[in-house]
Design an enzyme around this catalytic site. Structure first.
Site, PDB file in Angstrom:
ATOM      1  N   SER A   1       4.754   4.649  -9.223  1.00  0.00           N
ATOM      2  CA  SER A   1       5.557   5.790  -9.648  1.00  0.00           C
ATOM      3  C   SER A   1       6.950   5.739  -9.005  1.00  0.00           C
ATOM      4  O   SER A   1       7.620   4.715  -9.040  1.00  0.00           O
ATOM      5  CB  SER A   1       4.810   7.083  -9.314  1.00  0.00           C
ATOM      6  OG  SER A   1       5.353   8.188  -9.986  1.00  0.00           O
TER       7      SER A   1
ATOM      8  N   ASP B   1       0.684   7.010 -14.991  1.00  0.00           N
ATOM      9  CA  ASP B   1       1.167   7.026 -13.610  1.00  0.00           C
ATOM     10  C   ASP B   1       0.214   6.290 -12.660  1.00  0.00           C
ATOM     11  O   ASP B   1      -0.966   6.626 -12.547  1.00  0.00           O
ATOM     12  CB  ASP B   1       1.296   8.490 -13.189  1.00  0.00           C
ATOM     13  CG  ASP B   1       1.937   8.680 -11.831  1.00  0.00           C
ATOM     14  OD1 ASP B   1       2.017   7.710 -11.059  1.00  0.00           O
ATOM     15  OD2 ASP B   1       2.371   9.813 -11.546  1.00  0.00           O
TER      16      ASP B   1
END
Length: 277
Positions: A38, A156
């Site tokens: 991320s 993610d």
């Protein structure tokens, strides 16, 4: 002894790591490889490309714009956080300063595989970096798409492995520096509304199960950090207690303060290392 740099995600909390990594650049810290998810991955992209200040600009400037963060757009059916737009602002800056994205430090990016619920760690290169970064930052619900890489959909990387320190250890690193986005002592609370994940991701059971288990996975990693293996030299750099930057903080003063706190924390790390030498 292989040296690795691991950087946690955390969306806007990544501004702390931006400060830490800029100090690492100024002190010419060297690592055998880097791994992140991320915002940790995007921070590392600018770090391994050796462009100080770029992550700070991306977070404090571009990420505070409506093109990136828009609750109204989300209500109307679009993305709350348009990570595709944000990454490509970063990519334009990278391309303006580098002929190609090359680095002496291998960069591995964690992305959560929708089909398996596990984190896949893929090495970034010039051809796949765009897809990897967008996928690793695709927060479920906030970014409505699930980017496709190869034969799989991804979201993610922080869903399955927010702090990929165990992976770095499995890859042979025995000297690991970990940059966190939460203060020491933090633990992730249990899911309050599991029914919401069941409703939204019941058709993707492996992803749903990982989302529900996320607090446990995260807290297990924290236990690893507190009690590392005997053959691991571990350095942890974390925000101070009372760190005010949250996942979607848009207050530029708080973000700038978070960046400065990252630089301060890195200086303290250097001072401690000199004292121990």
């Amino acid at each position: 002894m292989n040296k690795a740099l691991v950087v946690e995600g955390g969306a806007m909390r990544g501004v702390f790591a931006a400060g830490v990594l800029d100090m690492f650049l100024s002190h010419q810290q060297s690592f055998d490889f880097a791994i992140g998810v991320s915002a940790g991955a995007t921070n590392l992209a600018t770090y391994v490309s050796q462009i100080p200040g770029l992550s700070r600009t991306i977070i404090t400037d571009y990420a505070t714009r409506r093109e990136f963060f828009s609750p109204l757009r989300f209500i109307r059916g679009g993305h709350m956080t348009d990570v595709h737009w944000l990454w490509h602002q970063c990519r334009q800056q990278l391309d303006s300063r580098l002929p190609t994205i090359k680095t002496a430090i291998p960069l591995y990016v964690g992305v959560t595989n929708v089909d398996t619920g596990q984190c896949d760690y893929l090495r970034a290169d010039h051809d796949n970096i765009d897809d990897l970064m967008v996928a690793s930052c695709s927060i479920p619900m906030a970014y409505r798409e699930q980017p496709v890489i190869g034969n799989h959909r991804y979201v993610d990387g922080g869903v399955a492995d927010a702090i990929p320190v165990k992976k770095a250890y499995e890859m042979g690193a025995r000297d690991i520096t970990v940059v966190l986005s939460q203060p020491l002592g933090f633990s992730k609370p249990t899911i309050r509304s599991p029914w919401l994940f069941e409703r939204l991701y019941g058709h993707q059971p492996e992803l749903m199960e990982t989302l529900l288990q996320r607090p446990g996975i995260y807290n297990e990693t924290l236990s690893f950090l507190k009690n590392p293996p005997a053959d691991l030299n571990l350095t942890i750099v974390a925000p101070p207690a009372g760190f005010q930057v949250k996942r979607l903080t848009m207050d530029k003063k708080k973000l700038e303060r978070g960046y400065k706190l990252g630089k301060i924390a890195a200086r303290k790390m250097f001072k401690a290392q000199r004292a121990a030498a």
